[in-house]
Every structure is written in structure tokens, then in C-alpha cells.
Design an enzyme around this catalytic site. Sequence first.
Site, short mmCIF file in Angstrom:
data_model
loop_
_atom_site.label_atom_id
_atom_site.label_comp_id
_atom_site.label_asym_id
_atom_site.label_seq_id
_atom_site.Cartn_x
_atom_site.Cartn_y
_atom_site.Cartn_z
N TYR A 61 0.85 -1.19 0.00
CA TYR A 61 0.00 0.00 0.00
C TYR A 61 0.88 1.24 0.00
CZ TYR A 61 -2.93 3.76 1.82
OH TYR A 61 -3.58 4.96 1.98
N GLU B 7 -3.28 7.71 -3.99
CA GLU B 7 -3.20 6.45 -3.25
C GLU B 7 -3.14 5.27 -4.20
OE1 GLU B 7 -5.71 5.05 0.52
OE2 GLU B 7 -6.80 4.63 -1.32
#
Length: 400
Positions: free
Chosen positions: A101, A189
Site C-alpha cells: 500500500y 493512493e
Amino acid sequence: MDLLEYQGKQLFARHGLEVSPGKAVTTVEDAVAAANEVGYPVVVKAQVLIGGRGKAGGVKLAAGENEAREHAQKILGMDIKGHTVRTVWIEHASDIATEYYASVLLDRSAKQPMVMFSVEGGVEIEQVAEQSPEKLVRHHVDALQGLSREEAIGIAREGGADEDVVEGVADALVALYEVWLQEDATLAEINPLIVTPPSPDHGTTPSGGGQGGSGRRVKALDAKVSLDGNALYRHPENQGLSDSENEDPIERKAKEQGVQYVALDGDIGILGNGAGLVMSTLDVVAQAGGAPANFLDAGGGSDAGKIKQAVELILANDKVKAVLFNIFGGITRCDEVAKGLIAAFGDIKPSGAGGIPFVVRLDGTNDVQGRELLQEAALPDVHTARTMNEAAEKVVELAA
Ligand code: GDP
Ligand code: MN
């Protein structure tokens, strides 16, 4: 302004982040053609502005043409948490060794950009933050220095990235920071940021491969990017990216007319002059037990044309049962507003028999004259009020 995954990936690619080639399409036939073009296996991905598409059945792998068609048929038109899928993105499927992530955002309390990285990708990051916060690295960046490659390598190591992809992860973080900074994003993101298995021809060559010695690559499999709408003028190339298909039609019209209008869920139309006044009007109406249907800031305008435009926008929403005009006269004089209102009403006749009742609150410069003008004009079903509370109570009563 939130971007769809494929639009975010276009920005990623522009800044050197690795993404899979693909195509955005809106029909099943185009989806099949796109799948044939990018080469199987492919992933068929719903393009909606909401997360968790995978769990909702909006992300499907297809090994061949028949599967691609089936998935496209199912996903196009699908409803994902209230968002209708009108576009699917077809990309060549990636092999995944592991899912990480990464994100960049502004940490407002620290007044600094923040890079986040975790080797626990693919799941909701809130969950990681809650259940194993030690696995989520939060690194503040000096806004004037930017994110250096050394710093990014430190973040990747601290987060526990596999040693062979530390440099690949660091390059991805630097590129993501660049996307965030240069595109004026408020959020950039990647979840998941994947590591691919070693490619067969690189598995044994320690120094081969584009990114790392093992041939394992680091790649953005998903993209969540929000751009700062107020900085869009600096990015003419990004102006076409807004999801206008899924925009509220009245909001879109208002935007075209340069009017500040936001659609809300209730049934009481609201107009005021000044954003602060309109926001407090929403609160006062809610306190009186009503539910506002919109936010509309008429700004300093008092001429009939502008008021007519605003009334038309408010009434374009057929949920509206009553309207509250809240005007605080300053430079904009209340008698001028009243004249504009009377002229606009003469034109569009929104109130009266079977129409929508209006409550008009005028306060400030020349408010007495304004109310007198309205009384003389005797517009059907237009009520005047002096205070905000009085006006809110009246409009809630009329909407009931
Ligand atoms: P989200 O559910 O809205 O976050 O959509 P994602 O784009 O993150 O996809 C959800 C999940 O689908 C990912 O975490 C992957 O596990 C899987 N997935 C997406 N693309 C691929 C792909 O190219 N290959 C494989 N094997 N899995 C994929
Ligand atoms: Mn995702």
C-alpha cells in the site's frame, strides 16, 4: 475532484509509475474488442468513485473472450453502493506475488505532506491502521525539500518491503509524491501497489530487470486520486477529467452558469447571498425541523436575470416543496433585491395556485423598503419575514 481509477492511472503513467496497459469502454462490444487488443488474461474493472469494487463483484479476471463478455455484461450497469457503472476499464491482468500500500496526502495537523506505506496492501488501510498500526509507516516530508530517493528507500525498508524490491518501491513512492505535488492532488493512493513474481528470464540474473535485480517489478494495480478543484486552472489538461456523467444535472448546469449550487437531500430550496449566510441558513432550517434541498449562494447579485436563474435552478429539483430566500443587505441593497425578485417572478411565476410557496427574509440595508415593495407587489404565496428564525419556521411549516 475525485478521479476514476483509469484516469488516476493516466496521471501515474505520466510521472513514470508502472501501470498495465488498458482501455476504458462503455459497451460490451467495445469491452470485448479492448480485451482482445490488450491480450488475455484481462481484468474487467468497474469505474465508479467508490472503493471496495472488488468485494462488490466489480473487478473480474477473464481468461478469454467469452469470459470477458460475460463479465462486461454483468458489470456494466451494475450498482455499487449507489453508483451505477457506466464505464469499465479493461487492462492486461498482472501476476501478483504480494500486495503493498502507498499514499501521499497532506497531514493538516502537522502542516506537512505525508507519505504512507505498508506491506499490508489490498485490504482497507483503515483496518491496517486500527489493527496493526506498527505496519503502517507514516513519514512526513519537508515540503521545500521534497521526497528524496534516499528518504524513500528508508520508508520502504522501515515498512518491511522485500529487499529485492526496496528500490522499486522507493522509485514508486518518489513518483507518487511527484504526482501529488505536480498535479495539485489532495490525495494520491495506490492500493494495491503490487510486486510481480520474477519474470522467467530474470529469475537467476542478479543485476537484470528494469527495476530490481530479481526481475520482480513494482506496479500500481489501482489508483485513487483526488485533485484540488481550486488548482485546476493550472492544469488545463486535467479539466476534462471530472466525472460529468455521474454529476448531479442541476449542479452541472449551475457550474456552467457560474453559480455556487450544491444539491442536498431535503425538500426546502435555499437561496442566500454569501456562502457563510447560506450555510447558517441550512443550519437554522435544520434546527426548525426542515431539510434543505440545496445550497445556493447568489453572491452579490440582485438583478432580475440573476435571481431568475437562481430560482430556476432551485425549482429544477422536483423534490422542492417550499423555498427560503435569505438576504442580508450590505452593499447589495434589499430594495434592489426585492425589485429583482418581483421582475423575476413576473417572468417565471413560480408561486401561486398549485405552485411553490416562497418565504423571503430581508434584513440590512433598505430592508424596510424591500419588504414594502414585496407587499405592494402582492406576489401570490410569497411571504416576508424579518428574522432568520421566523423565516425558517415559516418555510418548514409551508413545506409540511
Ligand atoms: P478495489 O476493490 O475497488 O480496491 O479494486 P482494486 O483495483 O484494488 O482490485 C481489487 C483486487 O482485485 C485487488 O486487490 C487484486 O487482488 C485483484 N486484482 C485486480 N487486478 C488484478 C490483476 O491484474 N491480477 C490479479 N491477479 N488480481 C487483480
Ligand atoms: Mn483497491
